[in-house]
Design an enzyme around this catalytic site. Structure first.
Site, PDB file in Angstrom:
ATOM      1  N   HIS A   9       0.824  -1.210   0.000  1.00  0.00           N
ATOM      2  CA  HIS A   9       0.000   0.000   0.000  1.00  0.00           C
ATOM      3  C   HIS A   9       0.860   1.263   0.000  1.00  0.00           C
ATOM      4  O   HIS A   9       2.025   1.261   0.417  1.00  0.00           O
ATOM      5  CB  HIS A   9      -0.930   0.013   1.218  1.00  0.00           C
ATOM      6  CG  HIS A   9      -0.203   0.016   2.523  1.00  0.00           C
ATOM      7  ND1 HIS A   9       0.360   1.153   3.068  1.00  0.00           N
ATOM      8  CD2 HIS A   9       0.078  -0.984   3.394  1.00  0.00           C
ATOM      9  CE1 HIS A   9       0.934   0.860   4.210  1.00  0.00           C
ATOM     10  NE2 HIS A   9       0.784  -0.439   4.442  1.00  0.00           N
ATOM     11  N   GLN A  11       1.977   5.115   1.210  1.00  0.00           N
ATOM     12  CA  GLN A  11       2.286   5.608   2.561  1.00  0.00           C
ATOM     13  C   GLN A  11       0.998   5.869   3.344  1.00  0.00           C
ATOM     14  O   GLN A  11       0.082   6.536   2.867  1.00  0.00           O
ATOM     15  CB  GLN A  11       3.085   6.903   2.476  1.00  0.00           C
ATOM     16  CG  GLN A  11       3.511   7.451   3.835  1.00  0.00           C
ATOM     17  CD  GLN A  11       4.008   8.887   3.743  1.00  0.00           C
ATOM     18  OE1 GLN A  11       3.274   9.786   3.349  1.00  0.00           O
ATOM     19  NE2 GLN A  11       5.272   9.094   4.087  1.00  0.00           N
ATOM     20  N   TRP A  14       0.050   6.642   9.524  1.00  0.00           N
ATOM     21  CA  TRP A  14       0.950   6.221  10.602  1.00  0.00           C
ATOM     22  C   TRP A  14       2.351   5.901  10.094  1.00  0.00           C
ATOM     23  O   TRP A  14       3.302   5.982  10.868  1.00  0.00           O
ATOM     24  CB  TRP A  14       0.341   5.042  11.370  1.00  0.00           C
ATOM     25  CG  TRP A  14      -0.676   5.493  12.376  1.00  0.00           C
ATOM     26  CD1 TRP A  14      -1.263   6.730  12.451  1.00  0.00           C
ATOM     27  CD2 TRP A  14      -1.219   4.725  13.452  1.00  0.00           C
ATOM     28  NE1 TRP A  14      -2.145   6.779  13.498  1.00  0.00           N
ATOM     29  CE2 TRP A  14      -2.143   5.560  14.134  1.00  0.00           C
ATOM     30  CE3 TRP A  14      -1.033   3.421  13.899  1.00  0.00           C
ATOM     31  CZ2 TRP A  14      -2.867   5.116  15.238  1.00  0.00           C
ATOM     32  CZ3 TRP A  14      -1.756   2.983  14.998  1.00  0.00           C
ATOM     33  CH2 TRP A  14      -2.660   3.823  15.661  1.00  0.00           C
ATOM     34  N   GLU A  87      -1.635  -6.943   7.539  1.00  0.00           N
ATOM     35  CA  GLU A  87      -0.276  -6.740   8.037  1.00  0.00           C
ATOM     36  C   GLU A  87      -0.040  -7.625   9.261  1.00  0.00           C
ATOM     37  O   GLU A  87      -0.982  -8.117   9.897  1.00  0.00           O
ATOM     38  CB  GLU A  87      -0.094  -5.254   8.390  1.00  0.00           C
ATOM     39  CG  GLU A  87       1.235  -4.858   9.022  1.00  0.00           C
ATOM     40  CD  GLU A  87       2.439  -5.149   8.152  1.00  0.00           C
ATOM     41  OE1 GLU A  87       2.789  -6.347   8.017  1.00  0.00           O
ATOM     42  OE2 GLU A  87       3.045  -4.195   7.632  1.00  0.00           O
ATOM     43  N   TYR A  90       1.106  -6.205  15.471  1.00  0.00           N
ATOM     44  CA  TYR A  90       2.220  -5.751  16.312  1.00  0.00           C
ATOM     45  C   TYR A  90       1.879  -5.697  17.796  1.00  0.00           C
ATOM     46  O   TYR A  90       2.628  -5.122  18.593  1.00  0.00           O
ATOM     47  CB  TYR A  90       2.721  -4.388  15.835  1.00  0.00           C
ATOM     48  CG  TYR A  90       3.845  -4.497  14.829  1.00  0.00           C
ATOM     49  CD1 TYR A  90       5.131  -4.863  15.231  1.00  0.00           C
ATOM     50  CD2 TYR A  90       3.624  -4.263  13.482  1.00  0.00           C
ATOM     51  CE1 TYR A  90       6.163  -4.977  14.315  1.00  0.00           C
ATOM     52  CE2 TYR A  90       4.650  -4.374  12.552  1.00  0.00           C
ATOM     53  CZ  TYR A  90       5.916  -4.731  12.977  1.00  0.00           C
ATOM     54  OH  TYR A  90       6.935  -4.845  12.068  1.00  0.00           O
ATOM     55  N   GLY A 183       3.661  -4.550   4.096  1.00  0.00           N
ATOM     56  CA  GLY A 183       5.087  -4.853   4.065  1.00  0.00           C
ATOM     57  C   GLY A 183       5.426  -6.257   4.509  1.00  0.00           C
ATOM     58  O   GLY A 183       6.120  -7.003   3.807  1.00  0.00           O
TER      59      GLY A 183
END
EC number: 5.4.2.11
Length: 245
Positions: A9, A11, A14, A87, A90, A183
Site C-alpha cells: 500500500h 504511505q 501512521w 499486516e 504488532y 510490508g
C-alpha cells in the site's frame, strides 16, 4: 509464463508519523494517495492488465488497490478481501511511535521485535481497546484465531494458507493477478517464493506502492522478479524512486 504483481500500500498516515500500525485501520496519507496513482499509471503504461485482485481487510491496502485499478481503467476487476492478507499484528506496540519505543526499550530490542522471524512483540490483552475481535470484518474468525501479537512466522503461516487455498489455484487457471497488501505480508510471500532463509528475509524491505513483478513457471516457481517504473523493468538490486503524481 505466469505474471504476478505484488504491491505494498501507499504511505499511510501512521507511516508518516513513524508509528507501529499492524491491524490498526489507518488510511493513506496525501503522499500515499499520490503513490497509488503513480503505481496504477506505471502498470498501465507497461501494458499490464488483471483478471483478479486480492487485498486485506484494511483500508490502506484496499484504497491503494482501488486507485491502481481506477488509473488502469480496470475497476470491473473482481476484488477478494481476506484478513489473512492483513499486516503483521504488532500487539501492544500498535499505535506507538517507533523512535519513542526504541528510547524506552532500547534500539536492539525494538530491532529484534521488528525484524526477527520468530520473536513476538508484547501481546495485547483482551480488555485493551485496541483488541478488535468483535469488529464485523473479523466475524468469520474462530475463537482464538484473532491474534494478540504476531511474529513474522505467524504472519507467514496465515498468508501462505490463503496463497495455497485461493491465490495459487487462480494463477494456475491462467488468471492475471495483483495483490495489494502490506510490508510484512509481502515479505512473507517473497520469502516463500524465493525460498529465502530466516537470515535472508531479515534485511528484506518492501517499498510503498512500487509494483513488484514475479514471472512464474507453470508450477509457480519463480523465473525472475523485478520492480517496475515508468521506463519499464528496473535493473536488479535497484528500487525506483517515486515521482510526484
Amino acid at each position: 509464463m505466469i505474471k504476478l504483481v505484488l504491491i505494498r500500500h501507499g504511505q499511510s498516515l501512521w507511516n508518516l508519523e513513524n508509528r507501529f500500525t499492524g491491524w490498526t485501520d489507518v488510511d493513506l496519507s496525501e503522499n500515499g494517495l499520490s503513490e497509488a496513482r503513480e503505481a496504477g499509471a506505471i502498470l498501465k503504461k507497461n501494458g499490464y492488465t488483471f483478471d483478479m485482485a486480492y487485498t486485506s481487510v484494511l483500508k490502506r491496502a484496499i484504497r491503494t488497490l482501488w486507485i491502481v485499478l481506477h488509473e488502469m481503467d480496470l475497476t470491473w476487476v473482481p476484488i477478494h478481501k481476506s484478513w489473512k492478507l492483513n499486516e503483521r499484528h504488532y500487539g501492544a506496540l500498535q499505535g506507538l511511535n517507533k523512535d519513542e519505543t526504541a528510547q524506552k526499550y532500547g534500539e536492539e530490542q525494538v530491532h529484534i521485535w521488528r525484524r526477527s522471524v520468530d520473536v513476538r512483540p508484547p501481546a495485547l490483552t483482551e480488555d485493551d481497546p485496541r483488541y478488535e475481535a468483535t469488529d464485523p470484518r473479523y466475524k468469520t474468525l474462530k475463537k482464538g484465531e484473532f491474534p494478540l501479537t504476531e511474529c513474522l512466522e505467524d504472519t507467514e503461516k496465515r498468508v501462505l494458507a490463503y496463497w495455497h487455498s485461493e491465490i495459487a489455484p487462480t494463477l494456475k487457471s491462467g488468471n492475471k493477478v495483483i495483490i495489494s497488501s502490506h510490508g510484512n505480508t509481502i515479505r512473507s510471500l517473497v520469502k516463500y517464493l524465493d525460498n529465502l532463509s530466516s537470515d535472508g528475509v531479515v534485511s528484506l524491505n518492501i517499498p510503498t506502492s512500487i509494483p513488484l513483478v514475479y514471472e512464474l513457471d507453470e508450477n509457480l516457481r519463480p523465473i525472475r522478479h523485478y520492480y517496475l517504473s515508468m521506463d519499464g523493468e528496473v535493473p536488479e538490486g535497484e528500487i525506483p524512486k517515486h515521482i510526484s503524481f
